[in-house]
Scaffold this active site. Structure first.
Site, PDB file in Angstrom:
ATOM      1  N   LEU A 192       0.810  -1.218   0.000  1.00  0.00           N
ATOM      2  CA  LEU A 192       0.000   0.000   0.000  1.00  0.00           C
ATOM      3  C   LEU A 192       0.841   1.266   0.000  1.00  0.00           C
ATOM      4  O   LEU A 192       0.408   2.306   0.489  1.00  0.00           O
ATOM      5  CB  LEU A 192      -0.920  -0.008   1.233  1.00  0.00           C
ATOM      6  N   GLY A 193       2.034   1.192  -0.575  1.00  0.00           N
ATOM      7  CA  GLY A 193       2.886   2.373  -0.643  1.00  0.00           C
ATOM      8  C   GLY A 193       3.264   2.870   0.742  1.00  0.00           C
ATOM      9  O   GLY A 193       3.657   2.096   1.623  1.00  0.00           O
ATOM     10  N   GLY A 219       2.095   1.220   4.109  1.00  0.00           N
ATOM     11  CA  GLY A 219       2.586  -0.078   4.571  1.00  0.00           C
ATOM     12  C   GLY A 219       2.061  -1.223   3.738  1.00  0.00           C
ATOM     13  O   GLY A 219       1.983  -1.138   2.513  1.00  0.00           O
ATOM     14  N   GLY A 238       8.072  -3.018  -4.560  1.00  0.00           N
ATOM     15  CA  GLY A 238       7.182  -4.171  -4.437  1.00  0.00           C
ATOM     16  C   GLY A 238       7.911  -5.491  -4.611  1.00  0.00           C
ATOM     17  O   GLY A 238       7.626  -6.463  -3.908  1.00  0.00           O
ATOM     18  N   ASP A 239       8.862  -5.520  -5.545  1.00  0.00           N
ATOM     19  CA  ASP A 239       9.658  -6.731  -5.755  1.00  0.00           C
ATOM     20  C   ASP A 239      10.488  -7.039  -4.514  1.00  0.00           C
ATOM     21  O   ASP A 239      10.634  -8.203  -4.121  1.00  0.00           O
ATOM     22  CB  ASP A 239      10.582  -6.556  -6.956  1.00  0.00           C
TER      23      ASP A 239
END
Length: 329
Positions: free
Chosen positions: A233-234, A237, A263-264
């Site tokens: 969620l950026g 968190g 994200g990876d």
């Protein structure tokens, strides 16, 4: 061992600007770097840096600069011949952390290349604990290919993590529960696409500290057969939803330098914790710690264990599904 598949790999060039990006203007740059890229390769880079045995499967020809870059970083890879060179992606990074990406579509993947890629993945996954299917699909690949791969991988006994978007993601979901992975890592937009939830509601709720809508959306996917939903969620968190419960993790504020690969890195952190035998809440903690470390790095740089601080991540138990009472005969 963990195997990653990157069907649409890239060479990622990052250009750092000395000031804000303005359309139509000449800009000065302060740095320029080139790294092997594509979501699966990013996951492999993070795992390799954490001394985890990993093999990156990808389409690329002998002599391609991408393979040279992987060799230079010491990342084991299995490449199959393809019809053209690796695509080039450009990231423009501003001093405040804003990143603008220019991504080429990639070399079309012919039937022969697709078949060899499929075979190479299954061969490498024979002894794998996890197989990670990540990123977009190049032109010419059926949207249902990830679902086909899940079907093929099931017989090998390895667990499967998937991080993709748009049509390949929806095609995968259309074949749940048969093609449901053990872990899926959507962002808020992708979670909305998968479940019909309102993306704005997911984002605004998380930003204000209320992740109830995210948990509900994640529960929809778990009920459809997904083992765990790791929703990133950026700045708000991440949320992890499993059959056992749901948890939210937030990190201490950091100066954002680039969101590329965050994200990876989160997915890699989750897998590292899971392979170490940690409980779900601690898997989420390490996932967010890795994602937070990634955004503090410039361009396409990715975190190493010494840049990750799980102690700065706060995890809360959001909701635990009631367990049925034992039956008495």
């Amino acid at each position: 061992m963990i195997v990653t598949l990157t069907a649409n790999p890239s060479l990622d060039r990052t250009v750092g600007l000395t000031g804000p990006l303005e359309r139509g203007r000449v800009h000065r740059t302060e740095r320029s770097t080139v790294d092997p890229g594509g979501k699966g390769i990013n996951v492999a880079r993070v795992l390799h840096a954490a001394s985890t045995e990993v093999v990156a499967v990808l389409p690329a020809n002998t002599g391609d600069p991408l393979l040279t870059a992987l060799d230079e970083q010491g990342i084991t890879h299995r490449a199959v011949p393809t019809s053209g060179p690796t695509r080039n992606n450009i990231t423009v990074a501003e001093p405040d952390g804003t990143t603008t990406k220019l991504n080429e579509p990639g070399t079309p993947c012919t039937g022969r290349t697709l078949g060899e890629l499929h075979a190479a993945l299954l061969e490498c996954a024979q002894d794998a604990a996890w197989t990670v299917l990540s990123g977009s699909l190049p032109p010419g690949v059926p949207e249902s290919w990830y679902a086909d791969l899940v079907d093929a991988l099931r017989s090998l006994g390895c667990r499967i993590a998937i991080d993709t978007s748009e049509r390949p993601l929806l095609a995968l979901a259309a074949r749940f529960p048969a093609a449901a992975p053990d872990v899926i890592k959507p962002n808020s937009d992708e979670l909305a696409q998968l479940t019909g939830a309102d993306a704005h509601e997911l984002e605004s709720g998380a930003a204000s500290g209320d992740v109830g809508a995210v948990v509900d959306a994640g529960r929809v996917l778990v009920d459809r057969g997904v083992g765990a939903v790791l929703a990133t969620l950026g700045g708000a968190g991440a949320v992890l939803v499993t059959e056992a419960g749901a948890w939210r993790a937030t990190a201490a504020d950091v100066t954002v330098r680039s969101t590329v690969g965050a994200g990876d890195s989160s997915l890699a952190g989750y897998l590292l914790a899971e392979r170490a035998g940690h409980e779900p809440a601690e898997c989420l903690r390490l996932a967010v710690a890795y994602g937070t470390a990634a955004v503090a790095l410039p361009g396409t740089a990715l975190p190493t264990p010494d840049s990750v601080d799980p102690s700065r991540v706060h995890v809360t138990d959001v909701h635990r599904r009631p367990r049925p009472l034992p039956s008495h005969s």
